[in-house]
Design an enzyme around this catalytic site. Structure first.
Site, PDB file in Angstrom:
ATOM      1  N   SER A   1      -2.853  -8.359   2.015  1.00  0.00           N
ATOM      2  CA  SER A   1      -2.841  -8.227   3.626  1.00  0.00           C
ATOM      3  C   SER A   1      -3.406  -9.524   4.346  1.00  0.00           C
ATOM      4  CB  SER A   1      -3.909  -6.868   3.847  1.00  0.00           C
ATOM      5  OG  SER A   1      -3.787  -5.923   3.809  1.00  0.00           O
TER       6      SER A   1
ATOM      7  N   ARG B   1      -1.578  -5.065  -8.658  1.00  0.00           N
ATOM      8  CA  ARG B   1      -1.370  -6.720  -8.568  1.00  0.00           C
ATOM      9  C   ARG B   1      -0.856  -7.466  -9.893  1.00  0.00           C
ATOM     10  NH1 ARG B   1      -2.551  -7.795  -2.375  1.00  0.00           N
ATOM     11  NH2 ARG B   1      -4.520  -6.940  -3.723  1.00  0.00           N
TER      12      ARG B   1
ATOM     13  N   LYS C   1     -18.401  -6.409   7.455  1.00  0.00           N
ATOM     14  CA  LYS C   1     -17.869  -7.238   6.938  1.00  0.00           C
ATOM     15  C   LYS C   1     -16.650  -7.209   8.126  1.00  0.00           C
ATOM     16  CE  LYS C   1     -13.995  -6.622   3.380  1.00  0.00           C
ATOM     17  NZ  LYS C   1     -13.233  -5.704   2.510  1.00  0.00           N
TER      18      LYS C   1
ATOM     19  N   HIS D   1       1.394  -1.290   0.227  1.00  0.00           N
ATOM     20  CA  HIS D   1       0.067  -0.200   0.157  1.00  0.00           C
ATOM     21  C   HIS D   1       1.287   1.480   0.143  1.00  0.00           C
ATOM     22  CE1 HIS D   1      -3.158  -2.801   2.576  1.00  0.00           C
ATOM     23  NE2 HIS D   1      -3.431  -2.666   0.903  1.00  0.00           N
TER      24      HIS D   1
HETATM   25  P1  ADP Z   1      -9.910  -3.480  -0.086  1.00  0.00           P
HETATM   26  O1  ADP Z   1     -10.476  -4.370   0.214  1.00  0.00           O
HETATM   27  O2  ADP Z   1     -10.634  -2.288  -0.783  1.00  0.00           O
HETATM   28  O3  ADP Z   1      -9.195  -4.320  -2.065  1.00  0.00           O
HETATM   29  P2  ADP Z   1      -7.323  -3.840   0.263  1.00  0.00           P
HETATM   30  O4  ADP Z   1      -6.372  -2.985   1.351  1.00  0.00           O
HETATM   31  O5  ADP Z   1      -6.935  -4.992   0.308  1.00  0.00           O
HETATM   32  O6  ADP Z   1      -8.268  -3.201   0.303  1.00  0.00           O
HETATM   33  O7  ADP Z   1      -6.678  -2.994  -1.083  1.00  0.00           O
HETATM   34  C1  ADP Z   1      -6.543  -1.489  -0.779  1.00  0.00           C
HETATM   35  C2  ADP Z   1      -5.579  -1.283  -2.985  1.00  0.00           C
HETATM   36  O8  ADP Z   1      -4.578  -1.553  -2.769  1.00  0.00           O
HETATM   37  C3  ADP Z   1      -6.300  -1.920  -3.238  1.00  0.00           C
HETATM   38  O9  ADP Z   1      -6.358  -1.316  -4.766  1.00  0.00           O
HETATM   39  C4  ADP Z   1      -5.258  -3.053  -3.562  1.00  0.00           C
HETATM   40  O10 ADP Z   1      -5.388  -3.883  -4.955  1.00  0.00           O
HETATM   41  C5  ADP Z   1      -3.829  -2.826  -3.331  1.00  0.00           C
HETATM   42  N1  ADP Z   1      -2.982  -3.825  -2.911  1.00  0.00           N
HETATM   43  C6  ADP Z   1      -3.146  -4.139  -1.978  1.00  0.00           C
HETATM   44  N2  ADP Z   1      -1.870  -4.884  -1.490  1.00  0.00           N
HETATM   45  C7  ADP Z   1      -1.312  -4.385  -2.813  1.00  0.00           C
HETATM   46  C8  ADP Z   1       0.592  -4.931  -3.407  1.00  0.00           C
HETATM   47  N3  ADP Z   1       1.003  -5.221  -2.496  1.00  0.00           N
HETATM   48  N4  ADP Z   1       0.894  -3.594  -4.263  1.00  0.00           N
HETATM   49  C9  ADP Z   1       0.102  -3.074  -4.918  1.00  0.00           C
HETATM   50  N5  ADP Z   1      -1.037  -2.626  -4.106  1.00  0.00           N
HETATM   51  C10 ADP Z   1      -1.708  -2.922  -3.241  1.00  0.00           C
END
Ligand code: ADP
Length: 153
Positions: free
Chosen positions: A128, A91, A42, A18
């Site tokens: 995550s 990703r 959630k 992130h």
């Molecule tokens: P959501 O529940 O909305 O998917 P996340 O917290 O999992 O929320 O992810 C938020 C954003 O960050 C999304 O656009 C996701 O694709 C991006 N993201 C998560 N992990 C990575 C990573 N390792 N590299 C790049 N982008 C990421």
């Protein structure tokens, strides 16, 4: 006019993946607002207060990055804070397929444009869900999360 973008997500927890997206977005926008979506249906591992304080600790010296919690539609949150753009990270093709439909629909209902950044290869695998699993089982998550100590109560 200031160019403001919202980076929305669950951030359960906020990882270095992130962080790399915010870093890239700072090159394009004046301000990034990290929006922690509070979805009542959630279940999260880290509570909202912990997640927001953790993110704020990472950006305590970066005035151009703020973090807030929001409920409801992301596009409504964007309008509320005066953001014209939304930032998301990609990703893989799975992320792309999912994001494409949401981005198109968001644009149709609000006029808010989504901007995508590719993950840096170093953190492409960081997600995550896996970080939560490692943490739950007592593993060290320092490699994937900055200031991870702020997540432990
Ligand atoms: P959501 O529940 O909305 O998917 P996340 O917290 O999992 O929320 O992810 C938020 C954003 O960050 C999304 O656009 C996701 O694709 C991006 N993201 C998560 N992990 C990575 C990573 N390792 N590299 C790049 N982008 C990421």
């Amino acid at each position: 006019m200031k160019k403001i973008a919202v980076f929305p997500g669950s951030f359960d927890p906020y990882t270095k993946g992130h962080e790399s997206i915010v870093e890239k977005a700072l090159g394009l926008f004046d301000e990034i607002v990290i929006g922690i979506g509070d979805n009542l249906t959630k279940k999260y591992m880290f509570d909202l207060d912990t997640r927001i304080k953790h993110i704020q600790s990472i950006y305590k010296n970066e005035k151009r990055v703020k973090a807030f919690v929001f409920q409801g539609l992301t596009v409504d949150f964007c309008k509320e804070i005066g953001a014209q753009y939304m930032v998301r990270g990609l990703r893989d093709t799975k992320d792309f397929e999912y994001e494409r439909n949401i981005a198109q629909m968001n644009l149709m209902i609000s006029g808010i444009e989504s901007v995508f950044f590719m993950t840096v290869s170093e953190y492409a695998a960081v997600n995550s869900t896996i970080v939560r699993e490692i943490h739950k089982n007592g593993g060290n998550i320092d490699l994937f999360v900055t200031n991870a100590k702020n997540l432990v109560k």
